[in-house]
Design an enzyme around this catalytic site. Structure first.
Site, mmCIF file in Angstrom:
data_model
loop_
_atom_site.group_PDB
_atom_site.id
_atom_site.type_symbol
_atom_site.label_atom_id
_atom_site.label_comp_id
_atom_site.label_asym_id
_atom_site.label_seq_id
_atom_site.Cartn_x
_atom_site.Cartn_y
_atom_site.Cartn_z
ATOM 1 N N HIS A 131 42.743 44.826 50.497
ATOM 2 C CA HIS A 131 43.259 45.483 51.692
ATOM 3 C C HIS A 131 44.069 44.500 52.528
ATOM 4 O O HIS A 131 44.079 43.290 52.267
ATOM 5 C CB HIS A 131 42.098 46.044 52.520
ATOM 6 C CG HIS A 131 41.239 47.022 51.788
ATOM 7 N ND1 HIS A 131 41.168 48.364 52.113
ATOM 8 C CD2 HIS A 131 40.387 46.861 50.733
ATOM 9 C CE1 HIS A 131 40.328 48.976 51.303
ATOM 10 N NE2 HIS A 131 39.831 48.082 50.453
ATOM 11 N N SER A 190 39.910 39.046 39.869
ATOM 12 C CA SER A 190 40.906 37.992 39.859
ATOM 13 C C SER A 190 40.799 37.175 41.129
ATOM 14 O O SER A 190 39.699 36.895 41.604
ATOM 15 C CB SER A 190 42.301 38.588 39.684
ATOM 16 O OG SER A 190 43.236 37.563 39.419
ATOM 17 N N ASP A 232 36.219 41.788 48.482
ATOM 18 C CA ASP A 232 34.943 41.142 48.172
ATOM 19 C C ASP A 232 35.219 39.926 47.299
ATOM 20 O O ASP A 232 36.206 39.895 46.556
ATOM 21 C CB ASP A 232 34.028 42.102 47.413
ATOM 22 C CG ASP A 232 33.539 43.244 48.287
ATOM 23 O OD1 ASP A 232 34.023 43.368 49.425
ATOM 24 O OD2 ASP A 232 32.686 44.023 47.817
#
EC number: 4.1.1.65
Length: 423
Positions: free
Chosen positions: A281, A392, A205
């Protein structure tokens, strides 16, 4: 001490106020250009204090201000500072620089008239011990909260950063024992469906800061602010390890990464805000063959700071995963930030980030290819890869044919599993 060679015509009586005599002499010294001896007929005269408002009485407001900032003493002090070592000089000038920028009405501007120059805002920010603060924040996150305190603390965080707890696998706030568990919460399986129609998906995200082709060996961290590709990824890894053909000598670093004729190098920068899902991911089907860890600073990677500090991503601590996919070179870089010193890669147990001691500009290499494993670590699209402690940046740099198209807009919000681009 002022030495006078001309005898005084009227010896001073013994009842002089020594404090006022000393102040009067210092004022005369600054008026004579800081000379320590009297030249010609200009000699400091010791006068007894007269009534208020007279020439020998109490100094006026302008004189008092000059006495608070004696230019000769300041110049001498600044001369001593210039002889100090750089770390000692930073330590001495850091508090004064903070006051210079914080105090209203330019209260410390008179210091600039005698040779003192404040540190720039960028240099001041770089001198903040962000690594130490991040380790302290990490320790605080591990502290187990009392059951009665968990809901108020987490509710405040949810309200501040707009966290959607309906997507969390466990919605009960009392389940999370500390802040670290809450930050690394898992999502429901159906919350992030993985797009199978496109070749590259979003690994996390976040917000799209920049994307496009890599040009002139430089990558944009935000619009108009670039950093060197070689500084970011480090020296090229051996071709034997990556199963790449040897690039012709004399080629640029960018050309050495492109392994197939007709391909181009692309990049995509995704910023994870504190309220976003903190796991990342695999963005495609690929093989991870090498890991490079760059210890470094832990400055904020907020888009505003990224516009402010050039090559911010090259200064910050980062973990570069390098390998190949069906079109050639592929890399995913997890960039650390303030309070995000902890970068975890699930299949790499030897990785330790934000260690107290490190050498600036150094890096640590680790190969996943060995005699028993010639293929490296295979990753499937959407498979769990790693996690941050707070929020981050993820940087993708990969090779693809010229007809590769991004399905993005700069500044848009994106979620894990959504399409980044395809052929």
């Amino acid at each position: 001490m002022v030495r006078c060679y001309k005898a005084l015509s009227n010896p001073p009586p013994s009842c002089y106020n020594l404090r006022k005599v000393k102040i009067h002499v210092r004022r005369l010294r600054s008026g004579n250009g800081g000379s320590s001896s009297c030249a010609g007929d200009q000699h400091p005269q010791l006068e007894s204090p007269g009534p208020a408002g007279s020439a020998g009485g109490t100094p006026n407001r302008r004189t008092r201000f000059r006495l608070q900032f004696p230019q000769l003493a300041l110049r001498r002090r600044l001369g001593q500072l210039s002889c100090m070592s750089r770390p000692a000089l930073k330590l001495r000038s850091w508090p004064l620089t903070i006051l210079y920028y914080l105090l209203p009405f330019g209260a410390l501007k008179p210091l600039t008239r005698v040779g003192w120059r404040p540190m720039s805002r960028v240099a001041l920010y770089k001198s903040v011990p962000t690594r130490l603060l991040s380790r302290a924040w990490g320790r605080l996150n591990q502290v187990e909260l009392p059951t009665w305190l968990r809901k108020p603390v987490y509710s405040l965080y949810i309200w501040t950063f707009g966290v959607n707890m309906k997507e969390a696998a466990v919605e009960d706030l009392h389940h999370y024992r500390n802040l670290s568990e809450f930050f690394r919460r898992k999502l429901k399986p159906q919350a992030r469906p993985v797009c199978c129609l496109h070749s590259v998906i979003s690994p996390s995200d976040g917000k799209i800061l920049n994307f496009g082709q890599v040009k002139n060996c430089e990558v944009e961290q935000v619009k108009g602010v670039t950093y060197s590709l070689e500084s970011f990824l480090g020296p090229r890894i051996s071709t034997e390890e990556l199963h790449f053909k040897q690039a012709p000598p004399g080629n640029s670093f960018q050309q050495q990464l492109v392994t197939k004729e007709g391909n181009e190098l692309y990049h995509c920068v995704i910023y994870l805000a504190p309220g976003d899902y903190h796991c990342f991911h695999s963005p495609t089907d690929w093989r991870v063959s090498h890991r490079r860890h760059f210890p470094g600073s832990l400055m904020s990677v907020n888009p505003g700071v990224a516009r402010w500090i050039k090559e911010l991503f090259c200064h910050n601590e980062r973990v570069v995963l390098t390998g190949d996919w069906k079109h050639g070179f592929f890399s995913l870089t997890a960039v650390g930030a303030t309070n995000v010193g902890s970068i975890r890669i699930y299949f790499d147990q030897d990785l330790h980030t934000n260690s107290p001691c490190y050498s600036k500009g150094s890096y640590n290499d680790f190969s996943f290819i060995s005699n028993n494993n010639k293929e490296g670590i295979p990753m499937r699209k959407g498979e769990h890869l790693g996690e941050f402690n707070l929020g981050s940046t993820i940087v993708l740099i990969f090779e693809a044919p010229k007809d590769f198209k991004f399905h993005l807009k700069a500044g848009q919000k994106i979620r894990f599993g959504e399409a980044l681009g395809s052929l």
